[in-house]
Design an enzyme around this catalytic site. Structure first.
Site, PDB file in Angstrom:
ATOM      1  N   LYS A  11       0.474  -1.963  10.584  1.00  0.00           N
ATOM      2  CA  LYS A  11      -0.473  -0.898  10.243  1.00  0.00           C
ATOM      3  C   LYS A  11      -1.204  -0.375  11.490  1.00  0.00           C
ATOM      4  CE  LYS A  11      -1.319  -2.350   5.448  1.00  0.00           C
ATOM      5  NZ  LYS A  11      -2.365  -2.775   4.469  1.00  0.00           N
ATOM      6  N   TYR A  51       1.186   5.159  -1.161  1.00  0.00           N
ATOM      7  CA  TYR A  51       0.301   4.272  -1.913  1.00  0.00           C
ATOM      8  C   TYR A  51      -0.033   4.811  -3.311  1.00  0.00           C
ATOM      9  CZ  TYR A  51      -0.628   0.978   1.916  1.00  0.00           C
ATOM     10  OH  TYR A  51      -0.530   0.003   2.872  1.00  0.00           O
ATOM     11  N   PHE A  59     -10.446   1.931  -3.682  1.00  0.00           N
ATOM     12  CA  PHE A  59     -10.221   1.977  -2.235  1.00  0.00           C
ATOM     13  C   PHE A  59      -9.107   2.943  -1.825  1.00  0.00           C
ATOM     14  CE2 PHE A  59      -7.849  -1.713  -3.952  1.00  0.00           C
ATOM     15  CZ  PHE A  59      -6.549  -1.401  -3.549  1.00  0.00           C
ATOM     16  N   THR A  93      -4.099 -10.651   1.075  1.00  0.00           N
ATOM     17  CA  THR A  93      -4.663  -9.318   1.352  1.00  0.00           C
ATOM     18  C   THR A  93      -5.990  -9.432   2.091  1.00  0.00           C
ATOM     19  OG1 THR A  93      -3.665  -8.601  -0.746  1.00  0.00           O
ATOM     20  CG2 THR A  93      -5.299  -7.130   0.262  1.00  0.00           C
ATOM     21  N   ASN A 114      -5.826  -4.703   7.582  1.00  0.00           N
ATOM     22  CA  ASN A 114      -5.278  -6.060   7.512  1.00  0.00           C
ATOM     23  C   ASN A 114      -3.885  -6.186   8.153  1.00  0.00           C
ATOM     24  OD1 ASN A 114      -3.904  -4.738   5.523  1.00  0.00           O
ATOM     25  ND2 ASN A 114      -4.494  -6.083   3.849  1.00  0.00           N
ATOM     26  N   HIS A 117       1.780  -4.538   6.114  1.00  0.00           N
ATOM     27  CA  HIS A 117       2.145  -4.270   4.716  1.00  0.00           C
ATOM     28  C   HIS A 117       3.470  -4.950   4.415  1.00  0.00           C
ATOM     29  CE1 HIS A 117       3.087  -2.101   1.003  1.00  0.00           C
ATOM     30  NE2 HIS A 117       4.327  -2.056   1.476  1.00  0.00           N
ATOM     31  N   GLU A 128       9.904   1.758  -1.586  1.00  0.00           N
ATOM     32  CA  GLU A 128       9.285   1.869  -0.255  1.00  0.00           C
ATOM     33  C   GLU A 128      10.305   2.020   0.881  1.00  0.00           C
ATOM     34  OE1 GLU A 128       6.735  -1.574  -0.044  1.00  0.00           O
ATOM     35  OE2 GLU A 128       5.271  -0.682  -1.415  1.00  0.00           O
TER      36      GLU A 128
END
Ligand code: IDP
Ligand code: MG
Length: 141
Positions: A11, A51, A59, A93, A114, A117, A128
């Site tokens: 990320k 997402y 969020f 997570t 974080n 993914h 995905e």
């Protein structure tokens, strides 16, 4: 054991921190084959589409903004039981709850930023992987 493919993303927080190389080293040491990888900078629409499963979550907006703040590195990983094994290597997570030695425990900054993914099921991997990579890019070489 079945050979699976999963979608991993390093990320934007981890790319910006300069730890993408360390994360890739862990992926290689864990025995995954990296079938495809590309550094991209997602647009807001691209992040929202990726997402979309989270569109009702509180969020969602913040997560999509975070994912567009800089380049990220989607990859397709292949290996035995790859979906669960990559989730195990990532950690929980919330990095404060992630096991010692996991990527999120070592590199995450917050529950949102974080570091990585990973697809959470064969069904999500099937959505995905083609979101970022064509079958041409995934053909055996
Ligand atoms: P996962 O990445 O471990 O599968 P998900 O529940 O699918 O976790 O959430 C997707 C991403 O949304 C997380 O990796 C994290 O970046 C962000 N996220 C999840 N829960 C929260 C939260 O409570 N606050 C802020 N961001 C969150
Ligand atoms: Mg998830």
């Amino acid at each position: 054991m079945t050979i699976e493919r999963t979608l991993a993303i390093i990320k934007p927080d981890a790319v910006a921190k300069g730890v993408a190389g360390q994360i890739i080293t862990r992926i290689e040491h864990a025995g995954f084959k990296i079938l495809a990888a590309r550094l991209i900078h997602m647009s807001a629409d691209e992040a929202r589409g990726f997402y979309v499963v989270h569109r009702e979550r509180p969020f969602y907006g913040s997560l999509c903004t975070f994912m567009t703040q800089g380049p990220c590195l989607p990859m397709v990983l292949e290996g035995e039981n790859a979906i669960q094994r990559w989730r195990d290597l990532m950690g929980a997570t919330d990095f404060t709850k992630a096991a010692p030695g996991t990527i999120r425990r070592d590199f995450a900054s917050s529950i949102e930023a974080n570091a990585v993914h990973g697809s959470d099921s064969p069904e999500s991997a099937a959505f995905e992987i083609p979101y970022f990579f064509s079958s041409l890019e995934l053909c055996p070489r």
